[in-house]
Design an enzyme around this catalytic site. Structure first.
Site, PDB file in Angstrom:
ATOM      1  N   GLU A   1       0.745  -1.072  -0.169  1.00  0.00           N
ATOM      2  CA  GLU A   1      -0.099  -0.317  -0.548  1.00  0.00           C
ATOM      3  C   GLU A   1       0.737   1.944  -0.301  1.00  0.00           C
ATOM      4  O   GLU A   1       0.617   2.577  -0.433  1.00  0.00           O
ATOM      5  CB  GLU A   1      -1.379   0.287   1.403  1.00  0.00           C
ATOM      6  CG  GLU A   1      -1.947  -1.083   1.343  1.00  0.00           C
ATOM      7  CD  GLU A   1      -3.370  -0.773  -0.318  1.00  0.00           C
ATOM      8  OE1 GLU A   1      -2.858   0.257  -0.506  1.00  0.00           O
ATOM      9  OE2 GLU A   1      -3.637  -1.802  -0.326  1.00  0.00           O
TER      10      GLU A   1
ATOM     11  N   TYR B   1      -6.417   6.976   3.647  1.00  0.00           N
ATOM     12  CA  TYR B   1      -6.223   5.806   3.129  1.00  0.00           C
ATOM     13  C   TYR B   1      -6.242   4.401   3.124  1.00  0.00           C
ATOM     14  O   TYR B   1      -6.544   3.685   3.741  1.00  0.00           O
ATOM     15  CB  TYR B   1      -6.086   5.645   1.478  1.00  0.00           C
ATOM     16  CG  TYR B   1      -5.247   4.912   0.568  1.00  0.00           C
ATOM     17  CD1 TYR B   1      -6.894   3.889  -0.123  1.00  0.00           C
ATOM     18  CD2 TYR B   1      -4.610   4.526   0.212  1.00  0.00           C
ATOM     19  CE1 TYR B   1      -7.299   2.768  -0.789  1.00  0.00           C
ATOM     20  CE2 TYR B   1      -3.961   2.943  -0.077  1.00  0.00           C
ATOM     21  CZ  TYR B   1      -5.839   2.673  -0.414  1.00  0.00           C
ATOM     22  OH  TYR B   1      -5.248   1.490  -1.202  1.00  0.00           O
TER      23      TYR B   1
ATOM     24  N   ASP C   1      -9.305   5.807  -1.947  1.00  0.00           N
ATOM     25  CA  ASP C   1      -7.931   6.023  -3.109  1.00  0.00           C
ATOM     26  C   ASP C   1      -8.769   7.430  -4.083  1.00  0.00           C
ATOM     27  O   ASP C   1      -9.789   7.532  -4.354  1.00  0.00           O
ATOM     28  CB  ASP C   1      -7.376   5.958  -2.906  1.00  0.00           C
ATOM     29  CG  ASP C   1      -7.756   4.291  -4.087  1.00  0.00           C
ATOM     30  OD1 ASP C   1      -8.950   4.610  -4.149  1.00  0.00           O
ATOM     31  OD2 ASP C   1      -7.416   4.021  -4.448  1.00  0.00           O
TER      32      ASP C   1
END
Length: 349
Positions: A37, A120, A138
């Site tokens: 991520e 996020y 996102d």
DNA sequence: TATGCGTGGCA
DNA sequence: TTGCCAAGCAT
């Protein structure tokens, strides 16, 4: 209550069949989710793939990351950009060792306390790694939802994102939070993409999509125009003595912080000024030769560079420059791609 | 809230 | 060639 309820089952069913086979979707662990991520922040999947595998080989767990030498870490990140992400990873890993015994915390709020993890990423880790019903909003999600609702709000407005998080939170299916969040992003990355018209005929949400019905989907989302980049003139030196090349480390803050670079100064220098500048490095120039111009575009600034090759005598005692065998550049020194034009020139010399 | 922070692919 | 921008965060 929420108009979003109807999207849940179609998205999950579509994702089940159409999820791409990506490296971080194998052997899912909180650590792998976290690293992927962070790498994916503002970065394309195709660019991340190779970096992810190499990073996992080199630093397979929180402990190894927490104690890695910064130079080695930046070398692993070299070319990915936004290098503070890498330094924040290490800082966060050290905190995870100290505070959580080496395991990533299991709540959104605790995740948010770690450097590099914002709303996020906290939602993505919480849902994908731990199955918690937390939203992960996102750019993909904002694009899909503004199209779905034919919403012309400016998505740069933080309130829009908060509203989307709130709507989604209300419909995240228990036990399938990770797949649900991933499915919206996946749709936004494949069917409902940012470039060109969306491929609505393949979309599992077509019958629910107001943007499609109104023919506006391709014009959404609305985004405020960005302000123009400033242009910065720089003069870059390929300094050599014997077979050695001079490099130096950039300051710990700001653009390309902590990366290595070819020595450079602000402005466009003529040959007389080049000699002067080289002397200020504590060096005595023997020969100088122009290497031509190069340009590098960052998000917010554009470097217009002029290169000079300068051969020098033995340096006087002066801090700041490292003299290295250029063959070690590839293996040992994290260099941003901004200098590639002059390093390529070097290889050809 | 606005701005700083990389890179490479694509229209 | 140029402009846009991709799974954001920190300050």
């Amino acid at each position: 209550m929420s108009r979003l309820e109807p999207i849940v089952e179609p998205l999950l069913a579509w994702y089940e069949k159409n999820a791409r086979d990506l490296p971080w979707r194998h052997g899912v662990t909180p650590y792998r989710v976290w690293i992927s991520e962070i790498m994916l922040q503002q970065t394309r999947v195709e660019a991340v793939k190779g970096y992810f595998e190499r990073f996992m080989q080199a630093l397979p767990d929180v402990e190894s990351l927490s104690s890695v030498e910064e130079k080695r870490l930046l070398k692993l990140w070299e070319g990915l950009g936004y290098y503070s992400r890498a330094r924040n990873l290490k800082r966060a890993a050290a905190l995870i060792m100290e505070r959580y015994g080496g395991a990533l915390p299991r709540s959104r709020d605790e995740l948010l306390k770690l450097p590099g993890i914002g709303p996020y990423t906290a939602g993505a880790i919480a849902s994908i790694a731990y199955g918690l019903a937390e939203p992960a909003v996102d750019g993909n999600v904002l694009r899909v939802l503004t199209r779905l609702e034919d919403d012309h709000s400016d998505i740069a407005d933080a309130a829009v994102k908060r509203a989307v998080e709130k709507k989604l939170r209300a419909v995240i299916p228990q036990g399938r939070a990770g797949a649900f969040n991933s499915s919206i992003m996946e749709l936004g990355a494949t069917i409902c993409g940012p470039n060109g018209p969306p491929e609505c005929l393949c979309c599992p949400l077509r019958s629910l999509c107001i943007g499609y019905a109104n023919g506006t989907a391709g014009d959404l989302p609305v985004k405020a125009a960005k302000k123009p980049r400033r242009i910065e003139e720089r003069t870059v030196f390929v300094l050599t003595r014997d077979a050695l090349l001079a490099v130096r480390r950039r300051p710990a803050r700001g653009l390309l912080a902590g990366m290595w670079e070819l020595p450079s100064v602000e402005g466009r220098l003529d040959d007389a000024k080049v000699i002067e500048a080289v002397r200020e490095f504590g060096l005595a120039p023997l020969r100088i030769a122009p290497l031509g111009d190069a340009k590098h575009i960052f998000t917010h600034v554009e470097w217009h560079m002029t290169g000079w090759r300068v051969t020098v005598e033995e340096p006087l005692e002066k801090e700041g420059l490292e003299w290295i065998d250029p063959r070690r550049l590839q293996g040992d020194y994290p260099l941003p791609s901004a200098f590639r034009a002059y390093l390529t020139l070097w290889e050809q010399l």
